[in-house]
Design a protein around this motif. Structure first.
Motif, PDB file in Angstrom:
ATOM      1  N   SER A  95      27.419  33.247 -27.964  1.00 53.96           N
ATOM      2  CA  SER A  95      26.925  33.708 -26.672  1.00 53.96           C
ATOM      3  C   SER A  95      27.532  35.058 -26.305  1.00 53.96           C
ATOM      4  CB  SER A  95      27.256  32.671 -25.593  1.00 53.96           C
ATOM      5  OG  SER A  95      27.015  33.178 -24.311  1.00 53.96           O
ATOM      6  N   GLN A  96      28.835  35.180 -26.474  1.00 53.97           N
ATOM      7  CA  GLN A  96      29.521  36.423 -26.111  1.00 53.97           C
ATOM      8  C   GLN A  96      29.113  37.588 -26.995  1.00 53.97           C
ATOM      9  OE1 GLN A  96      33.569  34.977 -26.287  1.00 53.97           O
ATOM     10  NE2 GLN A  96      33.608  34.549 -24.086  1.00 53.97           N
ATOM     11  N   SER A  97      28.726  37.316 -28.242  1.00 49.62           N
ATOM     12  CA  SER A  97      28.328  38.395 -29.143  1.00 49.62           C
ATOM     13  C   SER A  97      26.820  38.662 -29.110  1.00 49.62           C
ATOM     14  CB  SER A  97      28.758  38.086 -30.577  1.00 49.62           C
ATOM     15  OG  SER A  97      28.004  36.996 -31.098  1.00 49.62           O
ATOM     16  N   GLY A  98      26.078  37.859 -28.355  1.00 46.53           N
ATOM     17  CA  GLY A  98      24.629  38.030 -28.268  1.00 46.53           C
ATOM     18  C   GLY A  98      23.882  37.432 -29.442  1.00 46.53           C
ATOM     19  N   ALA A  99      24.568  36.626 -30.256  1.00 51.58           N
ATOM     20  CA  ALA A  99      23.937  35.996 -31.419  1.00 51.58           C
ATOM     21  C   ALA A  99      23.072  34.814 -30.982  1.00 51.58           C
ATOM     22  CB  ALA A  99      25.002  35.535 -32.406  1.00 51.58           C
ATOM     23  N   THR A 100      22.195  34.405 -31.869  1.00 45.68           N
ATOM     24  CA  THR A 100      21.334  33.261 -31.606  1.00 45.68           C
ATOM     25  C   THR A 100      21.778  32.075 -32.464  1.00 45.68           C
ATOM     26  OG1 THR A 100      19.764  33.938 -33.316  1.00 45.68           O
ATOM     27  CG2 THR A 100      19.323  34.693 -31.063  1.00 45.68           C
ATOM     28  N   ALA A 101      21.347  30.897 -32.062  1.00 44.71           N
ATOM     29  CA  ALA A 101      21.557  29.684 -32.839  1.00 44.71           C
ATOM     30  C   ALA A 101      20.191  29.105 -33.173  1.00 44.71           C
ATOM     31  CB  ALA A 101      22.387  28.670 -32.051  1.00 44.71           C
ATOM     32  N   GLY A 102      20.028  28.647 -34.403  1.00 45.46           N
ATOM     33  CA  GLY A 102      18.789  27.983 -34.799  1.00 45.46           C
ATOM     34  C   GLY A 102      18.803  26.558 -34.291  1.00 45.46           C
ATOM     35  N   LEU A 103      17.717  26.128 -33.688  1.00 44.25           N
ATOM     36  CA  LEU A 103      17.667  24.810 -33.065  1.00 44.25           C
ATOM     37  C   LEU A 103      16.862  23.809 -33.887  1.00 44.25           C
ATOM     38  CD1 LEU A 103      18.605  23.311 -30.532  1.00 44.25           C
ATOM     39  CD2 LEU A 103      16.551  24.103 -29.395  1.00 44.25           C
ATOM     40  N   MET A 104      15.658  24.190 -34.333  1.00 42.57           N
ATOM     41  CA  MET A 104      14.792  23.266 -35.071  1.00 42.57           C
ATOM     42  C   MET A 104      13.827  24.077 -35.924  1.00 42.57           C
ATOM     43  SD  MET A 104      13.758  20.191 -35.852  1.00 42.57           S
ATOM     44  CE  MET A 104      14.625  19.120 -34.729  1.00 42.57           C
ATOM     45  N   VAL A 105      13.453  23.507 -37.080  1.00 48.08           N
ATOM     46  CA  VAL A 105      12.448  24.106 -37.960  1.00 48.08           C
ATOM     47  C   VAL A 105      11.146  23.338 -37.767  1.00 48.08           C
ATOM     48  CG1 VAL A 105      11.780  24.553 -40.359  1.00 48.08           C
ATOM     49  CG2 VAL A 105      14.157  24.872 -39.650  1.00 48.08           C
ATOM     50  N   PHE A 106      10.051  24.074 -37.700  1.00 46.62           N
ATOM     51  CA  PHE A 106       8.724  23.495 -37.540  1.00 46.62           C
ATOM     52  C   PHE A 106       7.837  23.939 -38.705  1.00 46.62           C
ATOM     53  CE2 PHE A 106      10.565  24.024 -33.356  1.00 46.62           C
ATOM     54  CZ  PHE A 106      10.313  22.813 -32.735  1.00 46.62           C
ATOM     55  N   ASP A 107       7.244  22.982 -39.417  1.00 50.35           N
ATOM     56  CA  ASP A 107       6.284  23.239 -40.493  1.00 50.35           C
ATOM     57  C   ASP A 107       4.914  23.257 -39.825  1.00 50.35           C
ATOM     58  OD1 ASP A 107       4.494  23.112 -42.620  1.00 50.35           O
ATOM     59  OD2 ASP A 107       5.445  21.393 -43.580  1.00 50.35           O
ATOM     60  N   CYS A 108       4.305  24.442 -39.741  1.00 52.54           N
ATOM     61  CA  CYS A 108       3.078  24.616 -38.969  1.00 52.54           C
ATOM     62  C   CYS A 108       1.884  24.908 -39.868  1.00 52.54           C
ATOM     63  CB  CYS A 108       3.256  25.764 -37.971  1.00 52.54           C
ATOM     64  SG  CYS A 108       4.615  25.493 -36.835  1.00 52.54           S
ATOM     65  N   ARG A 109       0.789  24.267 -39.574  1.00 49.52           N
ATOM     66  CA  ARG A 109      -0.469  24.475 -40.305  1.00 49.52           C
ATOM     67  C   ARG A 109      -1.587  24.630 -39.286  1.00 49.52           C
ATOM     68  NH1 ARG A 109       0.588  21.015 -45.667  1.00 49.52           N
ATOM     69  NH2 ARG A 109       2.833  21.126 -45.528  1.00 49.52           N
ATOM     70  N   GLY A 110      -2.117  25.835 -39.195  1.00 46.81           N
ATOM     71  CA  GLY A 110      -3.199  26.113 -38.260  1.00 46.81           C
ATOM     72  C   GLY A 110      -2.751  26.575 -36.891  1.00 46.81           C
ATOM     73  N   PHE A 111      -1.498  26.386 -36.569  1.00 45.37           N
ATOM     74  CA  PHE A 111      -0.947  26.802 -35.288  1.00 45.37           C
ATOM     75  C   PHE A 111       0.341  27.582 -35.489  1.00 45.37           C
ATOM     76  CE2 PHE A 111      -2.925  22.938 -33.083  1.00 45.37           C
ATOM     77  CZ  PHE A 111      -3.877  23.687 -32.431  1.00 45.37           C
ATOM     78  N   GLU A 112       0.627  28.438 -34.530  1.00 46.66           N
ATOM     79  CA  GLU A 112       1.908  29.138 -34.466  1.00 46.66           C
ATOM     80  C   GLU A 112       2.549  28.754 -33.134  1.00 46.66           C
ATOM     81  OE1 GLU A 112       3.462  33.700 -33.740  1.00 46.66           O
ATOM     82  OE2 GLU A 112       1.509  33.398 -34.672  1.00 46.66           O
ATOM     83  N   PRO A 113       3.799  28.284 -33.138  1.00 47.40           N
ATOM     84  CA  PRO A 113       4.441  27.961 -31.861  1.00 47.40           C
ATOM     85  C   PRO A 113       4.836  29.240 -31.123  1.00 47.40           C
ATOM     86  CG  PRO A 113       5.970  27.619 -33.663  1.00 47.40           C
ATOM     87  CD  PRO A 113       4.662  28.011 -34.277  1.00 47.40           C
ATOM     88  N   VAL A 114       4.602  29.270 -29.821  1.00 45.05           N
ATOM     89  CA  VAL A 114       4.962  30.419 -28.984  1.00 45.05           C
ATOM     90  C   VAL A 114       5.470  29.906 -27.637  1.00 45.05           C
ATOM     91  CG1 VAL A 114       3.333  32.047 -30.065  1.00 45.05           C
ATOM     92  CG2 VAL A 114       2.592  30.687 -28.118  1.00 45.05           C
ATOM     93  N   GLU A 115       6.233  30.714 -26.936  1.00 41.79           N
ATOM     94  CA  GLU A 115       6.656  30.460 -25.561  1.00 41.79           C
ATOM     95  C   GLU A 115       7.335  29.105 -25.360  1.00 41.79           C
ATOM     96  OE1 GLU A 115       3.796  31.446 -22.489  1.00 41.79           O
ATOM     97  OE2 GLU A 115       2.740  32.773 -23.881  1.00 41.79           O
ATOM     98  N   PHE A 116       8.489  28.924 -25.978  1.00 40.19           N
ATOM     99  CA  PHE A 116       9.282  27.717 -25.777  1.00 40.19           C
ATOM    100  C   PHE A 116       9.720  27.626 -24.322  1.00 40.19           C
ATOM    101  CE2 PHE A 116      13.567  25.742 -25.693  1.00 40.19           C
ATOM    102  CZ  PHE A 116      13.222  24.468 -26.101  1.00 40.19           C
ATOM    103  N   SER A 117       9.652  26.429 -23.755  1.00 46.46           N
ATOM    104  CA  SER A 117      10.075  26.190 -22.370  1.00 46.46           C
ATOM    105  C   SER A 117      11.335  25.339 -22.370  1.00 46.46           C
ATOM    106  CB  SER A 117       8.990  25.450 -21.590  1.00 46.46           C
ATOM    107  OG  SER A 117       7.815  26.212 -21.514  1.00 46.46           O
ATOM    108  N   PHE A 118      12.405  25.886 -21.810  1.00 49.77           N
ATOM    109  CA  PHE A 118      13.631  25.111 -21.664  1.00 49.77           C
ATOM    110  C   PHE A 118      13.389  24.047 -20.601  1.00 49.77           C
ATOM    111  CE2 PHE A 118      15.135  29.033 -23.520  1.00 49.77           C
ATOM    112  CZ  PHE A 118      16.091  28.591 -24.421  1.00 49.77           C
ATOM    113  N   ASP A 119      13.943  22.864 -20.822  1.00 54.66           N
ATOM    114  CA  ASP A 119      13.728  21.745 -19.914  1.00 54.66           C
ATOM    115  C   ASP A 119      15.054  21.034 -19.699  1.00 54.66           C
ATOM    116  OD1 ASP A 119      12.126  20.147 -18.307  1.00 54.66           O
ATOM    117  OD2 ASP A 119      10.718  19.640 -19.894  1.00 54.66           O
ATOM    118  N   ASP A 120      15.027  19.789 -19.292  1.00 58.64           N
ATOM    119  CA  ASP A 120      16.271  19.053 -19.109  1.00 58.64           C
ATOM    120  C   ASP A 120      16.665  18.356 -20.419  1.00 58.64           C
ATOM    121  OD1 ASP A 120      14.367  17.078 -19.195  1.00 58.64           O
ATOM    122  OD2 ASP A 120      15.048  16.043 -17.404  1.00 58.64           O
TER     123      ASP A 120
END
Length: 177
Positions: A95-120
């Motif tokens: 967080s302090q260095s501005g780096a990202t963490a990988g959360l989950m991998v998605f195998d997509c066919r026909g769709f591209e995931p966009v606009e993740f919504s943070f929730d509870d």
């Protein structure tokens, strides 16, 4: 098939190891995002949800996926299969260095995931213990840790889906980079 890794970052204050409540492979954690049709480019108007604990049969009848959906514009089927075992919590150092963490991998066919919504359903560690049920749906979490006598917070949430390649490593280990 295209593999997408969901990366995220945030500014953490007196917290570390931000991740879904049951860990990065929590079968009950719900990922909410919109999908873009790879055929016509239409982006779904509403976010759809995907979770490891639920799967549905593929239209071909051979196998299952965590999401099977038709594009509302062109009618083409798209599927998304989650690939657990590759996520990591966001640390205070990242967080302090501005780096990202990988959360989950998605195998997509026909769709591209966009606009993740943070929730509870998130958790993080503080100097005085674990904070469970952190709600990030408002774009931030700010509290006071009475036991640790300090403010804690998660702000400036950002996410990104990025195409990754499947790579086989020694010992039969698969990584996505």
């Amino acid at each position: 098939m295209v593999f997408y890794m969901l990366y995220f970052t945030a500014e953490l204050e007196n917290l570390t190891d931000l991740q879904p409540r049951g860990g990065c492979d929590d079968p009950s954690f719900t990922y909410n995002f919109k999908v873009k049709c790879e055929n016509c480019g239409e982006v779904s108007q509403k976010a759809t949800w995907v979770t490891l604990s639920e799967s549905v049969p593929l239209p071909t009848g051979r196998g299952t996926a965590n999401l099977v959906q038709k594009c509302k514009l062109c009618g083409r089927d798209g599927t998304i299969q989650m690939v657990p075992g590759h996520g990591q919590p966001l640390t205070l150092g990242q967080s302090q260095s501005g780096a990202t963490a990988g959360l989950m991998v998605f195998d997509c066919r026909g769709f591209e995931p966009v606009e993740f919504s943070f929730d509870d359903g998130w958790k993080a560690e503080s100097t005085s213990g674990t904070w469970y049920d952190i709600d990030l749906s408002e774009g931030e979490f700010v509290e006071y840790d009475e036991k640790g006598e300090c403010p804690v917070g998660v702000t400036n949430l950002q996410s990104l889906f990025k195409v990754v390649k499947k790579q086989e490593r020694g010992g039969g280990k698969t990584v996505y980079a």
